[in-house]
Design an enzyme around this catalytic site. Structure first.
Site, PDB file in Angstrom:
ATOM      1  N   ASN A  35       2.499   4.508  -8.084  1.00  0.00           N
ATOM      2  CA  ASN A  35       2.957   3.816  -9.316  1.00  0.00           C
ATOM      3  C   ASN A  35       5.061   4.061  -9.879  1.00  0.00           C
ATOM      4  OD1 ASN A  35       0.284   2.670 -10.571  1.00  0.00           O
ATOM      5  ND2 ASN A  35       0.534   4.826 -11.668  1.00  0.00           N
ATOM      6  N   HIS A  59      -1.381 -10.699  -5.179  1.00  0.00           N
ATOM      7  CA  HIS A  59       0.383 -10.975  -4.045  1.00  0.00           C
ATOM      8  C   HIS A  59       0.557 -12.025  -3.725  1.00  0.00           C
ATOM      9  CE1 HIS A  59      -1.181  -6.415  -2.596  1.00  0.00           C
ATOM     10  NE2 HIS A  59      -0.649  -6.316  -3.655  1.00  0.00           N
TER      11      HIS A  59
END
Length: 349
Positions: free
Chosen positions: A105, A204
């Protein structure tokens, strides 16, 4: 040119074959939803919530379309760890680091945008819309405003009261170097089948990645599943294994949400191992091909998987809270949440 023509012909023939072998169904308001969520949750308490968010994101993306991928990724990383509870939005505290500090993250972005949306929504309606719902709607609009499908999002999530540990974050977010078998096994525990996994991976089709997420495929030896020209170009962007540069996830249409990501995989131009192995693995290869030749099919399966993902371990009713600031816990939560729940109950009649 002959090679390109041959590939195009293959796609056309595959499309005809696959259209007779795949059932296509659109995820809509008949899709199952978790108890406590609703397709019309804010119809009375905040009827303009979706238009407020979409209009503001249109302005944000006009300045920087790259923010769309960031908001979509933020929603993914929130839901996969301990459910769609906006826990990833919480800053660290004196008691320890937050989910944001876990390695997967560290490159997340979009936190300020979510908090800005929260302020706009709460100004219009009062504090009745959770940060978790705002994040889910922002992800949906990120898909739609970058060229993808529009779809309904079930609403009514509450915000979590704590963030996940570093280990929990690592265990629940498959790494970019994970192979298809590992990803399928990991997401099967959350009730995602191979079609869901391949569809969600299609996120993606927009966004960028840091070199560190894929240079293991370039150095010290090149991954044999990678196209030679593609690898050569990546080495120019990432001249060393620890380069801090970035590149696009989809070389064909990096800022447009479409099915070109799957065409990349068929041409051995997937950036991550977790991408390319979806075409190498026998369980997912046919699904990749079906999405590459049929964008409508991809969109429909993506929507179904996103709606399913957006309901992972959600908090509803009197569980959790509705944060006044998406980055921090409320100081006093109980009285407000109780009154909100009572108001929602009255609005049902």
């Amino acid at each position: 040119m002959a090679k390109a023509t041959s590939f195009t012909a293959f796609l056309l023939m595959s499309s005809l074959f696959l259209s007779s072998h795949f059932s296509v169904s659109k995820a809509d308001n008949s899709a199952p939803i978790v108890s406590g969520l609703s397709w019309t949750f804010y119809k009375t308490s905040c009827p303009k919530v979706e238009s407020i968010i979409r209009k503001q994101l249109q302005k944000v993306f006009k300045k920087d379309i790259g923010q769309a991928a960031g908001l979509l990724r933020l929603h993914f990383h929130d839901c996969f760890v301990q459910g769609c509870d906006a826990s990833v939005l919480l800053d660290g505290s004196a008691s320890g680091p937050s989910e944001q500090d876990a390695p997967p993250n560290l490159t997340l972005r979009g936190f300020e945008i979510i908090n800005d949306l929260r302020a706009r929504v709460h100004k219009e309606c009062g504090r009745v819309v959770s940060c978790a719902d705002i994040a889910a709607l922002a992800a949906r609009d990120s898909v739609y405003l970058s060229g993808g499908p529009d779809y309904d999002v079930p609403l009514g999530r509450r915000d979590g009261l704590s963030f996940a540990t570093r280990n929990a974050t690592l265990q629940n977010l498959p790494a970019p170097f994970a192979n298809a078998t590992a990803i399928l096994s990991s997401l099967a525990t959350k009730n995602f089948d191979p079609t869901d996994v391949v569809a969600l991976s299609g996120g993606h089709t927009i966004g960028i990645s840091h070199c560190s997420s894929f240079t293991g495929r370039l150095y010290p030896t090149q991954d044999p599943t990678m196209d030679q020209t593609f690898a050569k170009n990546l080495k120019q962007v990432c001249p060393t294994a620890n380069s801090s540069n970035t590149t696009v996830l989809d070389i064909r249409t990096p800022n447009k949400f479409d099915n070109k990501y799957y065409i990349d995989l068929m041409n051995r131009q997937g950036l991550f191992t977790s991408d390319q192995d979806l075409y190498t693995n026998s369980r997912t290869r046919g699904i990749v091909t079906s999405f590459a030749v049929n964008q409508t099919l991809f969109f429909e399966k993506f929507v179904a998987a996103m709606v399913k993902m957006s309901q992972l371990s959600v908090l509803t009713g009197k569980a959790g809270e509705i944060r006044a600031n998406c980055s921090v816990r409320n100081a006093n939560n109980n009285s407000l949440l109780a009154s909100v729940v009572e108001e929602e109950a009255r609005s049902e009649y």
